[in-house]
Design an enzyme around this catalytic site. Structure first.
Site, short mmCIF file in Angstrom:
data_model
loop_
_atom_site.label_atom_id
_atom_site.label_comp_id
_atom_site.label_asym_id
_atom_site.label_seq_id
_atom_site.Cartn_x
_atom_site.Cartn_y
_atom_site.Cartn_z
N GLY A 1 0.73 -1.32 -0.05
CA GLY A 1 -0.01 0.03 0.00
C GLY A 1 0.92 1.09 0.00
N SER A 2 0.23 2.17 0.60
CA SER A 2 0.69 3.80 0.62
C SER A 2 2.15 3.73 0.95
CB SER A 2 -0.14 4.39 1.78
OG SER A 2 0.26 5.63 1.93
N SER A 3 2.55 4.85 0.06
CA SER A 3 3.87 5.57 0.32
C SER A 3 3.81 6.44 1.66
CB SER A 3 4.32 6.39 -0.88
OG SER A 3 3.43 6.97 -1.48
N SER A 4 2.80 6.74 2.45
CA SER A 4 3.03 7.41 3.68
C SER A 4 3.37 6.54 4.73
CB SER A 4 1.48 7.97 3.96
OG SER A 4 1.09 9.07 2.98
#
Lengths: 134, 431
Positions: free
Chosen positions: A59-62
């Protein structure tokens, strides 16, 4: 068990072993340090202080931001053991180091080897990546 | 295997360009070591995901870069923040959080980034060229940049994105290397019903399935009949928005950074080109049952007996101008009876402000959200409810991030449900 120490360090704590992939962003609440995915059997479980074993990150790059916030707020796991290398989560640890905040070791251990550890058993981690039962 | 730095890199590390550039390059170099890269490369542009508030730590880091004299060296756009700066007061953040979120956004603007505040920078004028190396964050932007534009970026996490922008450098690794951009998995979609493939609602489901099935492997999808496979439609708005929706969903359920669609995306004119002349490691024949399982996973809510739903949200990734037009056409002068959130960027608001389209959205009772969206900041009512969406990414992240349950449907389902105040979903397209 010998893991690859991507960001070496020592740690001790109970194993929290997930059986599915995790995205730190969307999967961990940075304000409470608990697992938030209602689709996961570990929903609501806190990760603070645990040797967190994750077969795969997704999932996310955050996810790096969530890791940094957990470190800055003292809600991070004691160590992070991933099935495969993940530079996104590792970045949160690198930035914590630059900011002078506490950091944790990041290790890589294939998911099949992670399965040799039981949820809740206490382990120690050495700087050269050895994970030992206490 | 150690990292070789250029003389310019060494000078930056030694403080030639100030402490912010030195710290940024230390982070880039250490990441390169984590990845096993031998060298750093120059990048042409950056897209920053780190401007979204997740807690005070990110604000303190950005402000450190600013006070230490940081300034971006390449054209850099900003992803969504936690505040809608165009429509103040839409978020339910407490004053302290809102202040830190605002300071974070201000710090990134102060570092010289363009205040684009969108997760679809590629539709806001930031379009790197085929083969160009860039450093982008935000998982949907990354997959679009690689797959649809053919520019080269890894999935840059928060903080590495700004460090690359401040130094103009990135690790030479992963998808920057041509040999790592070849597909290894073949997805044979030729057995699917062409009528389904012609539906917009098919693409988020395909993406959601893809991410779940392939993780971070590179897949080439072949045999898609219908508009997407009929010639160079990727240059047109329709196919581009479909690929955008596909990629965003795939990057939510998996770590997909690049996919190919044979005959459509720029690095896959043929199946042989997509695989670099090698044989696929595995072929998956996509069938209706696999898609149906993926579609079911996109909905978490049970439809109550009276069918009532509480809100609709669309626009992840941010709506394009063409998608706004489709919303206005769909409402056809009618009005929503429940909160209807349409998330888009300033680049679209600027184009629709004066020509009656903003007025049409207002007349339909639509709440336009800019600069942010409903899964990254609290906009939905605090009590949980049932949300209808046509976005695979919203469907994936809404339950964990907001506490709301979701029902996935097409754009038409979203609009008809909003008008009726209860779920109106055309199941026939999935049969």
């Amino acid at each position: 068990m010998k893991a690859e120490a991507i960001l070496p360090g020592t740690a001790a704590g109970p194993v929290l072993r997930l059986d599915g992939p995790l995205s730190f962003w969307g999967g961990v609440d940075p304000a409470t340090g608990t697992l938030t995915d209602p689709r996961s059997p570990h929903h609501g479980v806190p990760i603070g202080g645990a040797v967190l074993m994750v077969p795969e990150t997704r999932g996310s790059s955050s996810s790096s931001a969530v890791m940094l916030e957990l470190l800055a707020a003292g809600r991070a796991p004691a160590a992070l053991v991933l099935g495969r290398g993940d530079a996104i989560v590792g970045l949160g640890i690198l930035v914590a180091r630059e900011m002078g905040w506490p950091t944790i070791p990041l290790l890589v251990l294939p998911a099949a080897d992670q399965a040799g550890f039981a949820d809740g058993e206490r382990v120690t981690i050495t700087t050269d990546g050895i994970i030992e039962r206490q | 295997m150690s990292l070789e730095l250029s003389r310019d890199d060494e000078a930056m590390l030694a403080g030639r360009d100030g402490p912010a550039a030195a710290m940024a390059l230390r982070i880039v170099a250490d990441t390169a070591r984590m990845l096993g890269a031998r060298r750093l490369i120059d990048i042409a542009s950056a897209h920053i995901d780190g401007c979204l508030y997740h807690g005070d730590s990110g604000t303190l880091f950005a402000e450190r870069l600013l006070t230490d004299g940081g300034r971006v060296r390449v054209p850099t756009t900003l992803n969504v923040g936690a505040l809608d700066l165009v429509h103040p007061g839409r978020e339910r953040l407490d004053a302290a959080q809102a202040a830190m979120a605002r300071r974070l956004m201000a710090a990134y603007a102060g570092l010289g980034c363009r205040e684009s505040w969108t997760c679809a920078p590629y539709q806001a004028g930031h379009r790197p060229q085929l083969g160009q190396d860039v450093a982008w964050g935000e998982s949907n932007a990354v997959v679009f940049c690689n797959s649809v534009l053919g520019a080269r970026t890894n999935r840059y996490g928060d903080f590495l994105d700004i460090c690359a922008a401040l130094t103009g450098r990135a690790p030479r690794a992963g998808l920057h290397l041509p040999e790592n951009r070849r597909a290894t998995l073949l997805i044979d979609a030729s057995g699917l019903n062409p009528a389904l493939v012609a539906e917009d609602a098919f693409y988020p489901v395909l993406g959601s399935w893809l991410g779940q099935a392939v993780g971070d492997a590179i897949a080439a999808i072949d045999g898609l009949p219908g508009p997407l496979a009929e010639g160079p439609l990727v240059k047109g708005p329709l196919a581009e928005d479909r690929l955008k929706a596909l990629g965003a969903a795939a990057a939510s359920t998996g770590s997909v950074g690049l996919f190919h669609v044979v005959g459509v995306t720029p690095e896959a004119p043929t199946q042989a080109a997509a695989f670099g002349g090698l044989a696929p490691r595995e072929t998956i024949r996509l069938d209706a049952a696999m898609l149906e399982a993926a579609r079911r996973r996109l909905s978490t809510g049970l439809v109550p007996p009276d069918g009532r739903v509480d809100a609709v949200a669309i626009g992840s990734p941010h709506l394009s101008e063409a998608e706004i037009d489709a919303v206005i056409r769909g409402f056809a002068g009618r009005r929503t009876t429940i909160p209807f959130y349409a998330c888009t960027g300033r680049h679209v608001l600027e184009r629709i402000a004066g020509d009656g389209r903003q007025a049409a959205l207002d007349a339909a009772g639509i709440t336009v959200i800019a600069d942010t969206c409903i899964v990254v900041t609290p906009i939905l009512a605090a009590r949980s409810g049932l949300l209808v969406t046509n976005s695979g990414k919203f469907a994936h992240y809404t339950p964990a991030n907001t506490g709301w349950n979701v029902l996935y449907g097409s754009l038409t389902d979203c609009i008809e449900s909003a008008v009726a105040g209860r779920l109106v979903r055309d199941e026939a397209i999935w049969r």
